[in-house]
Every structure is written in structure tokens, then in C-alpha cells.
Design a protein around this motif. Structure first.
Motif, short mmCIF file in Angstrom:
data_model
loop_
_atom_site.label_atom_id
_atom_site.label_comp_id
_atom_site.label_asym_id
_atom_site.label_seq_id
_atom_site.Cartn_x
_atom_site.Cartn_y
_atom_site.Cartn_z
N TYR A 1 -9.46 5.05 -2.55
CA TYR A 1 -8.40 4.15 -2.73
C TYR A 1 -8.34 4.16 -4.39
O TYR A 1 -8.85 4.39 -5.16
CB TYR A 1 -8.83 2.64 -2.51
N THR B 1 -5.35 5.94 -0.55
CA THR B 1 -4.28 4.75 -0.05
C THR B 1 -4.46 4.01 -1.65
O THR B 1 -5.35 3.54 -2.01
CB THR B 1 -4.99 3.76 0.58
N THR C 1 0.74 -1.30 -0.08
CA THR C 1 -0.06 0.05 -0.17
C THR C 1 0.83 1.16 -0.08
O THR C 1 1.99 1.18 0.55
CB THR C 1 -0.86 0.17 1.31
N ALA D 1 -7.02 -0.71 3.79
CA ALA D 1 -5.62 -0.44 4.41
C ALA D 1 -5.43 -1.92 5.37
O ALA D 1 -4.34 -1.76 5.71
CB ALA D 1 -5.53 0.79 5.02
N ALA E 1 0.02 5.22 1.18
CA ALA E 1 -0.91 6.25 1.78
C ALA E 1 -0.34 7.63 1.47
O ALA E 1 0.75 8.02 1.60
CB ALA E 1 -1.19 5.78 3.23
#
Lengths: 486, 235
Positions: A248, A174, A94, A182, A96
Motif C-alpha cells: 500500500y 494500492t 483508492t 482495498a 490500484a
């Protein structure tokens, strides 16, 4: 008239009594079905948690967590290393970002306020968006803004600005390598579709429902991040106001926006089974190096919730069995009473040549007629009551879990509040499971036809056993009973 | 042909042993209309229950058409009752929530006769016992005592038994209705060559039968024989 028709007729011979028996049976059967529905709902939730979250490990940079701390960022090479660890089934990276409303950021900059740079490995460059946060700053947000120490340290470099513009919370964006949040939990899309290949650059985005609503966006609408246009491909519901104030992107898109290609904020590692989580965590920590990565186990915080749900599952199963047994006992007692009451009639049937099996079958069928009526009413009762009963069961059996969940929630709030000036961000490992309370209350018990059918089948099974005893009693009644009292 | 050989039935009541049937022996040819008279408690119903295989004797035997009931298993006794015996009881003992025709159909159902056939035969039997056709489908509790006894007789005839055992068949009926029932039994015995044994304490009823037995303190004695013609005439 055959034995079945005779049994049905006998079941209604005394209508008042039949109504009373059916009412009592309906309560027992309704309770049994409600408990079964609750049991199935909780079992499903436990399985879901175990399958999707319970085997998840989160890897953060050593010394960093979310937008807090320091250390070196994670990389794609470390993701590959993690994927090679035994018992690891998937690794999702991921990235962020914190997005600030472009207009608010400009006004704050003009007023001398600035955010701290380098959040979670993000570059100091401010990532701006056309979106406005769905959550107002409120007391907590403004307090966090003040405690971050940025007020009055802007370009003017001196006295505090007396008339600061209204503070606007940032939005979490994210980039993910798969369609998970997440925390590694599958996103619940309420509208639209996913982003397709999450490891390819894309101009699509998934928005939280409240964020989309705040900005008047729907599937197909567009917005900008750093002047780059993104299209809303779908909406998701995270279940919380905080979670829904997020969006996202695909992983490469987020890395590009952050101007940090190849860098990762976290790795979401899924282990192949709960039994291997501890071993995989140790192996993962060793493979990545404790000076490079922190591996945390979300399952620990989840265990309380799963344990409580398991307790509810057991209680509901025991209650189901007890209610089932009660229904069987009611049938047994009623039928014993009827057999005693109809001794002479049984004697008549035997005197005119009825075999024992025919007489016994007649009583079993009569019992099943009563059970069928009780099941119909009981199923109706269960369809209305099962949700409430399940909720009551869960709420009364998860006090400790709720307390633990509250602590977890606090951890998340602290992590977020201490990060970027704002209302708080997901704080790494505490985030996904801190809301045990939320997990518990998210169990929805609905009386599905399959569960009801299975429950009624069990009821009929018990009823047959309950009716067999009095039916066997009829075999002991001699035909001479016909002459009793003559 | 029914042969009763040294039949004994005893009951224990506290320290006492009661012997309501004590060494009873007699024979009845097929198609005979016979009666057993005796006071209340003389053992009439007990003897009837032994003949009908509702109860088992302490000793002795009942032989029906050369087949002994002694030692016969319960399943065979059930078959015997279904095939060879028709019962008519003082209190009718019909199934109250069934119609007249359904009650008559019951023994045929147990005998495995198909539904259509048994319904047709049941209606025929009810007509034979002169029950008003519109009452065939009435529930038993909506029929008079005499009508209920007619239904009970029709039920006893359902499987064309060789022996009909009637326990006080007129006990709950008025004199006129009782007379009709006896005429009915007599005609059935004559027309169907059915052996009918009536247990009663009603002397006038017994006088209408061909053979009369008296049961006293468990012992059976036969009274002078009567022909069917003299039996039919007033005593």
C-alpha cells in the motif's frame, strides 16, 4: 472462631466429598466461563465486523471492476459527490496498480509476451518494481497466463516462442486515502508505523508480511517502483497469502506512478450505521449516476458470516446461562443435602441461642467457599478450554456460512484470474467479503481477566441464590431437633 | 425463680392423641438443684424441651423470673435460650469439627461477646470443669465421653445462665465419670446460684439433688424434700 471460619471449616469437614463437589462445580463453572469467553469473543467480532466492514459500500467505475471491464474512471469530483450523500461518514479513494518485476518483465518482453494494457484504468505503461512476488505462478497462474491469449503475440508477431521464460506473478500496489485495505478494513500493522497523511505524496510503503519476507525487506528497507525509491514504513498481515502479496502507498503516490493524477480505481464509502446502508446505497447510486458508477454492498456477502456468528453468540450465551444454572442447581442440591444431614447440628446451634440469620449465613458462606474453590479450578479449565470450545462451536455452527464463504472466495479468484495474466487479483466487490469462512475462523477466544471476573461474579450471584434456598430451610428447623434420637 | 403453670403438651399419632406432659405445675427457687425421674417415654425430655423453649406447649405457661414464655415470638425465645438457659444433653451435642474451646465460645459468639473475651472466658470455664488445658484445643471427636460432657457443661455455663437443663447428663457415661459430673453440677449450683434441673431415670443420681420430681404418664409428683446436706450424703 466466627461464622466465616466455621463455614470454611465445615466446607472441609468431609474432604472426599468436598473434592467431589468442587470437581463437579469446576466442570460447570469452567463450561460457563468458556461459553462466556466464546460469547464475548464472537460478540466482539460481530461488533468489529459491523463497525468496520458491515457499513461499507464499494463504488467501481460503471462497467469496470478491479482490473476488468471498461467504462470511465472515477475521479476526485465523484469522491466529493459521494461524501455529500446523506448518512455517508467517510469516503476513501483508492488507486490500484499492478507491479511487474522489472527483470521478469524485460525477459518476457524479449520473449514476445506482453500483458494486456489498461488494467483497471491503469495506463498501458508497465509499472515495474524491484520486488518479486511472494506467490509462485503455479498451475493457476500459468493457466491464466495462457488463457489470456497473449502468448505468441509479442513483438515477433508470429510464431510462438518455444522457450518462454518463467512467468512471474504481478504484485498489487494500492494507493489509499486512509489506513485501510482495498476492502475498507483497517490494516493490521504487525511492524512499523502507518504512512501518516495518506492524501499526501510520500515515499513510504506498507508491505504484506510475506512479500517483505520474500524480498528480504524489513521496516526501513528500500525498494523501487519505476526506478523511484520507496521506504518500507510498516508491515501488515492481511491474513491470506494472496492479501500479503501486496503493498500500500499513499493515494497521490500511486496516482503519480500510474501517471493518472486525480483518477481513482474505487471509492470505499462508509455509512454511519447498518440501518442506513440500503438507503445510502440508493442515494449514492443516484448521485453518481448508474452510467458512471456501480455501487455494491459488501455487507450482503458478509451477512451470512455475521448471522452465523450471531447464532454462535446466542448459542454460547444460552450455554453460559445453562451452565450457570447447573452450577446453581448443584449448589442448591448439595446444600439441601447438607442441611438435611445436619438438622440435629442446626438444632444444637438454635438451642444454644443462634439466631436463624446466623445459621443461614453459615450455610451460605459454606456454599460460597465451595463455589470459590470450584471457580478457581473452573477458571483454570476455562483458560485452557475456551479457545477449543469456541472453535468447535463456530465450526459446528457455520457450515452454511462456510459454504457461502467458499462461493465468495471463488468469486474473488475468478475476478483475479480473468484479469491480468497471473494468479488472480482482488476482483472488486467480491473481494472483501468473499472470505466469510476466513472471518469466522479468525475469531480468537482468549480468557481475559475481565471476562473471567465477570463470569465468576455471575457464578457467585447464582450460587448465592442457590444457597439461599437451603439457608431458608434452616430457619424452618426447630431447636427441638436437638433432642431427636435422644 | 421458675414457675411452671398447668403445662400440657400433646402430640397426634394417627388417631391417637399422646399427652407426654399433662397439667404439670411446680416452682423452683433460684439456685436449686432438682431432678425429674421417670421411665423412658414418660415425657421427661418433652418437659425439659418446654422449659428450655425448644418446643412450645399446647397449653399452660412457663414463667422465668416473672417473664412468661407463652406467646413470646421465636426471636425472643432464641434470646431467652441464649441468655437464660444452658443445655446439657445426654449425647453431648457438641459441634464435632470444632475444638473444645471453640464449642464453649459458640454461645458467647451468638451473644455478641468479643472474640478475645469469649476465648478467655471459655478457657476459664474449661478449667472450672477440670478439662486438661492441653485438651482445650483438641477436636471434640478426640476427647473421651466424660471430657465431652465436661465441655458440654462448660458450654452450658458460657453465658452465665440462670437455669441449666440437663437431659440424662450421665446417660452415656460410666458410673465413676457420671458421679464426677453430678458433683460438678452440684458445685456449680452452689457456687453460681444457678438453678439446675436434671432429667434422669437414674435413681441414685436423683437422690443427690435437693428436690426430686417423678413424672409418670405425663403427670408430675414431688417426692419428699431433702436439704442440700442430706442430698449430698448417700441415699
Amino acid at each position: 472462631m466466627n461464622v466465616l471460619a466455621r463455614s470454611v471449616g465445615n466446607a472441609f469437614r468431609n474432604k472426599v466429598r468436598t473434592a467431589a463437589v468442587v470437581a463437579v462445580l469446576a466442570v460447570a463453572i469452567g463450561l460457563a466461563l468458556s461459553m462466556l469467553v466464546a460469547n464475548q469473543a464472537v460478540a466482539g467480532k460481530v461488533a468489529e465486523l459491523n463497525a468496520s466492514v458491515g457499513t461499507v459500500l464499494t463504488v467501481n467505475p460503471a462497467g469496470g471492476q478491479g482490473f476488468e471491464g471498461g467504462g470511465e474512471p472515477l475521479t476526485a469530483v465523484q469522491a466529493a459527490t459521494a461524501a455529500a450523500v446523506p448518512n455517508v461518514s467517510t469516503v476513501v479513494g483508492t488507486k490500484a496498480l499492478r507491479l511487474r518485476n522489472a527483470a521478469a518483465a524485460a525477459a518476457q518482453a524479449a520473449a514476445g509476451q506482453g500483458g494486456r494494457g489498461g488494467p483497471g484504468g491503469q495506463s498501458a505503461t508497465t509499472v515495474t518494481t524491484s520486488l518479486t512476488a511472494a506467490v509462485d505462478a503455479g498451475t493457476l497462474g500459468n493457466r491464466n497466463q495462457a488463457s489470456s491469449g497473449t502468448t505468441g503475440t509479442g513483438t515477433s508477431g508470429g510464431a510462438a516462442t518455444p522457450a518462454a521464460p518463467a512467468f512471474s506473478l504481478p504484485i498489487t500496489a494500492t494507493g489509499v486515502g486512509a489506513e485501510v485495505d482495498a476492502a475498507g478494513k483497517a490494516l493490521e500493522l504487525t511492524q512499523g508505523t502507518g504512512l501518516g497523511d495518506y492524501n499526501a505524496a510520500s515515499a513510504g510503503a506498507l508491505l504484506g508480511t510475506t512479500l517483505a519476507e520474500k524480498n528480504g525487506l524489513a521496516v526501513g528497507s528500500t525498494f523501487t517502483i519505476n526506478d523511484q525509491t520507496f521506504t518500507v514504513a510498516g508491515l501488515f498481515d492481511a491474513g491470506t497469502a494472496f492479501g500479503n502479496n501486496a503493498l500500500y502507498l499513499t493515494l497521490p503516490a500511486a496516482q503519480t506512478l500510474a501517471a493518472l493524477p486525480g483518477e481513482l480505481s474505487t471509492l470505499i464509502v462508509t455509512v454511519n450505521s447498518m440501518e442506513n446502508v440500503d438507503a445510502a446505497k440508493t442515494a449514492l447510486q443516484a448521485a453518481l449516476g448508474s452510467d458512471k458508477a456501480d455501487v455494491s454492498q459488501g455487507q450482503r456477502n458478509l451477512q451470512t458470516a455475521v448471522s452465523s456468528l450471531g447464532s454462535v453468540k446466542n448459542i454460547s450465551f444460552i450455554a453460559f446461562v445453562a451452565a450457570l444454572g447447573t452450577a446453581g442447581l448443584i449448589i442448591l442440591l448439595i446444600m439441601v443435602m447438607l442441611v438435611r444431614e445436619r438438622r440435629r447440628e442446626i438444632g444444637v446451634l438454635k438451642a444454644i441461642g443462634a439466631p436463624n440469620r446466623t445459621v443461614g449465613l453459615q450455610f451460605v458462606l459454606e456454599a460460597l467457599v465451595l463455589v470459590a474453590l470450584g471457580s478457581v479450578v473452573g477458571a483454570a479449565v476455562a483458560s485452557f478450554a475456551s479457545g477449543g470450545i469456541a472453535t468447535a462451536l463456530i465450526s459446528s455452527n457455520t457450515t452454511s456460512a462456510a459454504a457461502a464463504g467458499g462461493a465468495g472466495t471463488g468469486q474473488r479468484g475468478a475476478g483475479g484470474g480473468a484479469g491480468f495474466p497471473g494468479g488472480g487479483f482482488p476482483g472488486g466487490q467480491g473481494n472483501p467479503f468473499g472470505g466469510a469462512n476466513q472471518l469466522l475462523t479468525s475469531v480468537t477466544a482468549s480468557a481475559s481477566p475481565g471476562v473471567i471476573a465477570a463470569g465468576i461474579a455471575a457464578v457467585f450471584g447464582v450460587a448465592i441464590i442457590g444457597a439461599l434456598v437451603p439457608a431458608l430451610l434452616t430457619a424452618r428447623i426447630r431447636p427441638i431437633e436437638v433432642l431427636r434420637g435422644e | 425463680m421458675i414457675e411452671v403453670k398447668n403445662l400440657v403438651r400433646t402430640f397426634n399419632s394417627g388417631d391417637k392423641t399422646i399427652k407426654p406432659v399433662n397439667d404439670v405445675s411446680f416452682e423452683l427457687a433460684q439456685g436449686t438443684l432438682a431432678s425429674i425421674v421417670g421411665k423412658s417415654g414418660s415425657g421427661k425430655s418433652t418437659l425439659l424441651s418446654l422449659l428450655g423453649a425448644l418446643d412450645k406447649p399446647t397449653s399452660g405457661d412457663v414463667v422465668v423470673n416473672g417473664v412468661s414464655l407463652a406467646g413470646m415470638p421465636d426471636s425472643k425465645l432464641t434470646e431467652y435460650r441464649r441468655r437464660d438457659i444452658g443445655f446439657v444433653f445426654q449425647q453431648f451435642n457438641l459441634i464435632p469439627n470444632l475444638s473444645a474451646v471453640d464449642n464453649v465460645m459458640l454461645p458467647m459468639e451468638f451473644a455478641g461477646i468479643r472474640k478475645a473475651a469469649r476465648r478467655e472466658r471459655a478457657r476459664g470455664l474449661l478449667e472450672q470443669v477440670q478439662l486438661d488445658p492441653e485438651k482445650h484445643v483438641r477436636r471434640i471427636n478426640r476427647l473421651s465421653g466424660g471430657e465431652q460432657q465436661r465441655v458440654a457443661i462448660a458450654r452450658a455455663l458460657a453465658n452465665a445462665p440462670r437455669l441449666i437443663l440437663a437431659d440424662e447428663p450421665t446417660g452415656n457415661l460410666d458410673e465413676q465419670t457420671g458421679g464426677h459430673i453430678i458433683e460438678l453440677l452440684s458445685s456449680l449450683s452452689r457456687d453460681h446460684n444457678t438453678t439446675i434441673l436434671v432429667v434422669t431415670h437414674d435413681r441414685s443420681l436423683a437422690n443427690k439433688t435437693e428436690r426430686r420430681f417423678r413424672l409418670q404418664q405425663g403427670r408430675l409428683t414431688e417426692e419428699p424434700a431433702r436439704t442440700r446436706a442430706t442430698a449430698a450424703s448417700p441415699a
